[in-house]
Design a protein around this motif. Sequence first.
Motif, PDB file in Angstrom:
ATOM      1  N   LEU A  79       0.854  -1.874   0.351  1.00  0.00           N
ATOM      2  CA  LEU A  79      -0.228   0.170  -0.437  1.00  0.00           C
ATOM      3  C   LEU A  79       0.806   0.956  -0.370  1.00  0.00           C
ATOM      4  O   LEU A  79       0.788   2.198  -0.734  1.00  0.00           O
ATOM      5  CB  LEU A  79      -1.058  -0.241   1.309  1.00  0.00           C
ATOM      6  CG  LEU A  79      -1.992  -1.245   1.216  1.00  0.00           C
ATOM      7  CD1 LEU A  79      -2.924  -0.935   2.418  1.00  0.00           C
ATOM      8  CD2 LEU A  79      -2.996  -0.772   0.152  1.00  0.00           C
ATOM      9  N   ARG A  80       2.371   1.109   1.177  1.00  0.00           N
ATOM     10  CA  ARG A  80       2.779   2.736   0.741  1.00  0.00           C
ATOM     11  C   ARG A  80       3.866   2.612  -0.694  1.00  0.00           C
ATOM     12  O   ARG A  80       3.900   4.024  -0.770  1.00  0.00           O
ATOM     13  CB  ARG A  80       3.750   2.208   1.931  1.00  0.00           C
ATOM     14  CG  ARG A  80       4.820   3.020   2.250  1.00  0.00           C
ATOM     15  CD  ARG A  80       5.729   3.268   3.346  1.00  0.00           C
ATOM     16  NE  ARG A  80       4.518   3.582   4.401  1.00  0.00           N
ATOM     17  CZ  ARG A  80       4.621   2.884   5.109  1.00  0.00           C
ATOM     18  NH1 ARG A  80       5.155   1.170   5.616  1.00  0.00           N
ATOM     19  NH2 ARG A  80       3.886   3.234   6.681  1.00  0.00           N
ATOM     20  N   ALA A  81       3.791   1.149  -1.571  1.00  0.00           N
ATOM     21  CA  ALA A  81       4.534   1.709  -2.369  1.00  0.00           C
ATOM     22  C   ALA A  81       3.368   2.737  -3.361  1.00  0.00           C
ATOM     23  O   ALA A  81       3.793   2.571  -4.420  1.00  0.00           O
ATOM     24  CB  ALA A  81       4.779   0.275  -3.139  1.00  0.00           C
ATOM     25  N   ALA A  82       2.751   1.786  -3.059  1.00  0.00           N
ATOM     26  CA  ALA A  82       1.555   2.255  -5.042  1.00  0.00           C
ATOM     27  C   ALA A  82       0.654   4.090  -4.054  1.00  0.00           C
ATOM     28  O   ALA A  82       0.889   4.408  -5.385  1.00  0.00           O
ATOM     29  CB  ALA A  82       0.333   1.625  -4.169  1.00  0.00           C
ATOM     30  N   ALA A  83       0.804   3.964  -3.348  1.00  0.00           N
ATOM     31  CA  ALA A  83       0.420   5.330  -2.750  1.00  0.00           C
ATOM     32  C   ALA A  83       2.224   6.056  -3.146  1.00  0.00           C
ATOM     33  O   ALA A  83       1.836   7.924  -3.309  1.00  0.00           O
ATOM     34  CB  ALA A  83       0.188   5.196  -0.919  1.00  0.00           C
ATOM     35  N   ARG A  84       3.046   6.015  -2.924  1.00  0.00           N
ATOM     36  CA  ARG A  84       3.569   6.554  -2.731  1.00  0.00           C
ATOM     37  C   ARG A  84       4.140   7.078  -4.118  1.00  0.00           C
ATOM     38  O   ARG A  84       4.450   7.788  -5.395  1.00  0.00           O
ATOM     39  CB  ARG A  84       5.456   5.593  -2.436  1.00  0.00           C
ATOM     40  CG  ARG A  84       5.762   5.859  -0.857  1.00  0.00           C
ATOM     41  CD  ARG A  84       7.107   5.354  -0.787  1.00  0.00           C
ATOM     42  NE  ARG A  84       8.168   6.459  -1.386  1.00  0.00           N
ATOM     43  CZ  ARG A  84       9.029   6.902  -1.046  1.00  0.00           C
ATOM     44  NH1 ARG A  84       8.671   7.503   0.403  1.00  0.00           N
ATOM     45  NH2 ARG A  84       9.934   6.751  -2.206  1.00  0.00           N
ATOM     46  N   SER A  85       3.804   6.207  -5.226  1.00  0.00           N
ATOM     47  CA  SER A  85       3.775   5.872  -6.415  1.00  0.00           C
ATOM     48  C   SER A  85       2.996   7.008  -7.180  1.00  0.00           C
ATOM     49  O   SER A  85       2.814   7.876  -8.266  1.00  0.00           O
ATOM     50  CB  SER A  85       3.773   4.717  -7.113  1.00  0.00           C
ATOM     51  OG  SER A  85       4.000   4.810  -8.474  1.00  0.00           O
ATOM     52  N   TRP A  92       2.606  14.764  -6.835  1.00  0.00           N
ATOM     53  CA  TRP A  92       3.701  16.015  -6.726  1.00  0.00           C
ATOM     54  C   TRP A  92       3.851  17.584  -7.729  1.00  0.00           C
ATOM     55  O   TRP A  92       3.672  17.821  -7.676  1.00  0.00           O
ATOM     56  CB  TRP A  92       5.104  15.895  -6.616  1.00  0.00           C
ATOM     57  CG  TRP A  92       5.749  15.911  -6.238  1.00  0.00           C
ATOM     58  CD1 TRP A  92       7.046  16.430  -7.806  1.00  0.00           C
ATOM     59  CD2 TRP A  92       6.561  16.841  -5.397  1.00  0.00           C
ATOM     60  NE1 TRP A  92       8.517  16.946  -7.085  1.00  0.00           N
ATOM     61  CE2 TRP A  92       7.649  17.243  -5.379  1.00  0.00           C
ATOM     62  CE3 TRP A  92       5.758  17.357  -4.082  1.00  0.00           C
ATOM     63  CZ2 TRP A  92       8.473  18.534  -4.417  1.00  0.00           C
ATOM     64  CZ3 TRP A  92       6.877  18.255  -2.997  1.00  0.00           C
ATOM     65  CH2 TRP A  92       7.758  18.385  -3.627  1.00  0.00           C
ATOM     66  N   PRO A  93       3.169  16.592  -9.544  1.00  0.00           N
ATOM     67  CA  PRO A  93       3.441  17.532 -10.435  1.00  0.00           C
ATOM     68  C   PRO A  93       3.305  18.982 -10.627  1.00  0.00           C
ATOM     69  O   PRO A  93       3.034  19.777 -10.517  1.00  0.00           O
ATOM     70  CB  PRO A  93       3.340  16.852 -12.058  1.00  0.00           C
ATOM     71  CG  PRO A  93       3.611  14.807 -11.306  1.00  0.00           C
ATOM     72  CD  PRO A  93       3.061  15.017  -9.589  1.00  0.00           C
ATOM     73  N   GLU A  94       1.629  18.633  -9.730  1.00  0.00           N
ATOM     74  CA  GLU A  94       1.038  19.834  -9.730  1.00  0.00           C
ATOM     75  C   GLU A  94       0.950  20.763  -8.325  1.00  0.00           C
ATOM     76  O   GLU A  94       1.614  22.315  -8.117  1.00  0.00           O
ATOM     77  CB  GLU A  94      -0.585  19.013  -8.948  1.00  0.00           C
ATOM     78  CG  GLU A  94      -1.622  21.103  -8.551  1.00  0.00           C
ATOM     79  CD  GLU A  94      -1.774  21.274  -9.609  1.00  0.00           C
ATOM     80  OE1 GLU A  94      -1.782  22.896  -9.490  1.00  0.00           O
ATOM     81  OE2 GLU A  94      -1.314  21.210 -11.175  1.00  0.00           O
ATOM     82  N   ILE A  95       1.747  19.865  -7.218  1.00  0.00           N
ATOM     83  CA  ILE A  95       2.180  20.908  -5.595  1.00  0.00           C
ATOM     84  C   ILE A  95       3.117  21.615  -6.353  1.00  0.00           C
ATOM     85  O   ILE A  95       4.172  22.521  -5.918  1.00  0.00           O
ATOM     86  CB  ILE A  95       2.937  19.916  -4.371  1.00  0.00           C
ATOM     87  CG1 ILE A  95       1.721  18.989  -3.956  1.00  0.00           C
ATOM     88  CG2 ILE A  95       3.591  20.396  -3.535  1.00  0.00           C
ATOM     89  CD1 ILE A  95       1.836  18.083  -3.713  1.00  0.00           C
ATOM     90  N   VAL A  96       4.554  20.987  -7.382  1.00  0.00           N
ATOM     91  CA  VAL A  96       5.609  21.724  -7.546  1.00  0.00           C
ATOM     92  C   VAL A  96       5.025  23.106  -8.720  1.00  0.00           C
ATOM     93  O   VAL A  96       5.838  24.112  -8.299  1.00  0.00           O
ATOM     94  CB  VAL A  96       6.525  20.849  -8.565  1.00  0.00           C
ATOM     95  CG1 VAL A  96       7.756  21.465  -9.362  1.00  0.00           C
ATOM     96  CG2 VAL A  96       7.699  19.807  -7.494  1.00  0.00           C
TER      97      VAL A  96
END
Length: 115
Positions: A79-85, A92-96
């Motif tokens: 679940l963590r790997a999927a959430a990170r991805s 992240w692109p929208e946050i950047v």
Amino acid sequence: MATSDRPVYLRLRDEIVAMILDGRIREGDALPSVRAFAADQGANPLTVAKAYQSFQEDGLVTVRRGVGMFVDQGATQRLRAAARSQFLDEEWPEIVSRIRRLDIDPAELIDRVTA
């Protein structure tokens, strides 16, 4: 996609995922009963059952008839790997972009995280 645009069963699933990732539900623990979780969330039990079914389809839980659904070993890591991805690829692109648009110095962000 905005959270409010997501179907209710996926928002409920997200809540359970957060509980697992936060350690409130651990591997080997039972998920809350469908009825209890539905009452807690103000949701229809059938909608909760649909969310729970998605965990079963993804191989993240084991069903013990008459007892409940239990989080499988390795589920937290998956679940963590999927959430990170998902975060890095979609959020992240929208946050950047927003950081750049607001002309925020990354050092200011780091200062706020470490404060």
